[in-house]
Design an enzyme around this catalytic site. Sequence first.
Site, PDB file in Angstrom:
ATOM      1  N   MET A  81       0.853  -1.197   0.000  1.00  0.00           N
ATOM      2  CA  MET A  81       0.000   0.000   0.000  1.00  0.00           C
ATOM      3  C   MET A  81       0.890   1.249   0.000  1.00  0.00           C
ATOM      4  O   MET A  81       1.782   1.381   0.842  1.00  0.00           O
ATOM      5  CB  MET A  81      -0.874   0.037   1.258  1.00  0.00           C
ATOM      6  CG  MET A  81      -1.902  -1.059   1.364  1.00  0.00           C
ATOM      7  SD  MET A  81      -2.788  -1.002   2.945  1.00  0.00           S
ATOM      8  CE  MET A  81      -3.881   0.423   2.697  1.00  0.00           C
ATOM      9  N   HIS A 135       6.788 -12.256  -6.586  1.00  0.00           N
ATOM     10  CA  HIS A 135       5.349 -11.981  -6.704  1.00  0.00           C
ATOM     11  C   HIS A 135       4.973 -10.684  -6.032  1.00  0.00           C
ATOM     12  O   HIS A 135       3.801 -10.302  -6.034  1.00  0.00           O
ATOM     13  CB  HIS A 135       4.532 -13.134  -6.125  1.00  0.00           C
ATOM     14  CG  HIS A 135       4.356 -13.126  -4.627  1.00  0.00           C
ATOM     15  ND1 HIS A 135       5.396 -12.957  -3.748  1.00  0.00           N
ATOM     16  CD2 HIS A 135       3.234 -13.268  -3.873  1.00  0.00           C
ATOM     17  CE1 HIS A 135       4.933 -12.998  -2.504  1.00  0.00           C
ATOM     18  NE2 HIS A 135       3.629 -13.187  -2.549  1.00  0.00           N
TER      19      HIS A 135
END
Length: 407
Positions: free
Chosen positions: A315, A336
């Site tokens: 975030m 990932h």
Amino acid sequence: MIANYDVQTVEGGVPIKMWTRGVPVDDKARVQLASAAKMPFVFKHVAVMPDVHVGIGATVGSVIATKGAVIPAAVGVDIGCGMMAARTSLMASDLPDNLEGVRAAIERAVPVGRDVKMGKRDPGSWGDPPVEIVEAWAMLAGRFGQIVAKYPKLAKTNNLVHLGTLGTGNHFIEVCLDTEQRVWVMLHSGSRGVGNAIGTFFIELAKQDMRKWFLNLPDEDLAYFPEGTEHFDDYVEAVGWAQDYAALNRRMMMTNVIRAIRGVIAKPFDAELEAINCHHNYVRRENHFGQNVLVTRKGAVRAAEGVMGIIPGSMGAKSFIVRGLGNRESFDSCSHGAGRVMSRTQAKREVTVAEHVAATAGVACRKDEGVIDESPRAYKPIEAVMAAQADLVEIVHTLKQVVCVKG
């Protein structure tokens, strides 16, 4: 090309090749990786991505190729978890000045979170699934019925009611801008409750098989199914189904998110000028070094030459649309995401709400203590992660979120 990885040797096991230069690696992760490297059917070496960290059962950020066996915990319980991104024809100037309306519209369109209370519906699932969800489920129902016929315990799982839903933890839906100020929609989720049930069930089944055969393992979580056994075939069938569920789950969410944005932004726009849908917790048959093997990627993306992938930051951080370079030493893989550097418990203890608010400035997202464990400081710096894997992928687009929805 000069090798961009370091090698950790393991007594009685295969080498571990680590693309971790410039990023921290927890000692517990090294121990966990060494246990995996000692399994006799692991092929060639274990490849480790720069976002590596300790996982439940097997290390997150690991790529394990095997011959003659599969380790369910090397895939994990969030089977098929992955990313989807779509570039729209919208520009930043087409977005409203206040993006909270966009965020609210997305949260109305897609069930998010989890709040299970006696007698009440979980808001993270469908109470009465809409017609398009029911129709999508029909594409999966037949194969699921075959799995349930063998393993009835998997029948009572959140399958239909979770299709097209987000979940909790590090799953998210974002509206992003690239460096040309073009608008993208990006989301992260997997096979939800039914995939968790399948993963948990088969991991335990493998442990039971190990006890039955009196096999001693370096770590019980590395319990495996030998190829040629009934449970091997059943697991491969079930995990393949869960991976298909996960990909469809992301497609259904993307459809509903785009529809929600169209309800807020009056300007007509195309929604899939570029689209990518990729797993990062999964197993598939591939050919490497001239041999047919099973490759399990837990927290890793396929990065074969020319294959597009998505590497999200945390975030408030950048994310990347990438193109694989086909590095054979990594089994054609890349990271990932950024990878945790703090456990969720540690992040909740050390990161303040004020720090989280500052770290997510300019992003319409939750700013409360309920998402502190997802705050940027809980993750490795994404720029360092990308630098460590410069020989695995090339960056095609750099994205920065302006809206982030979390459960």
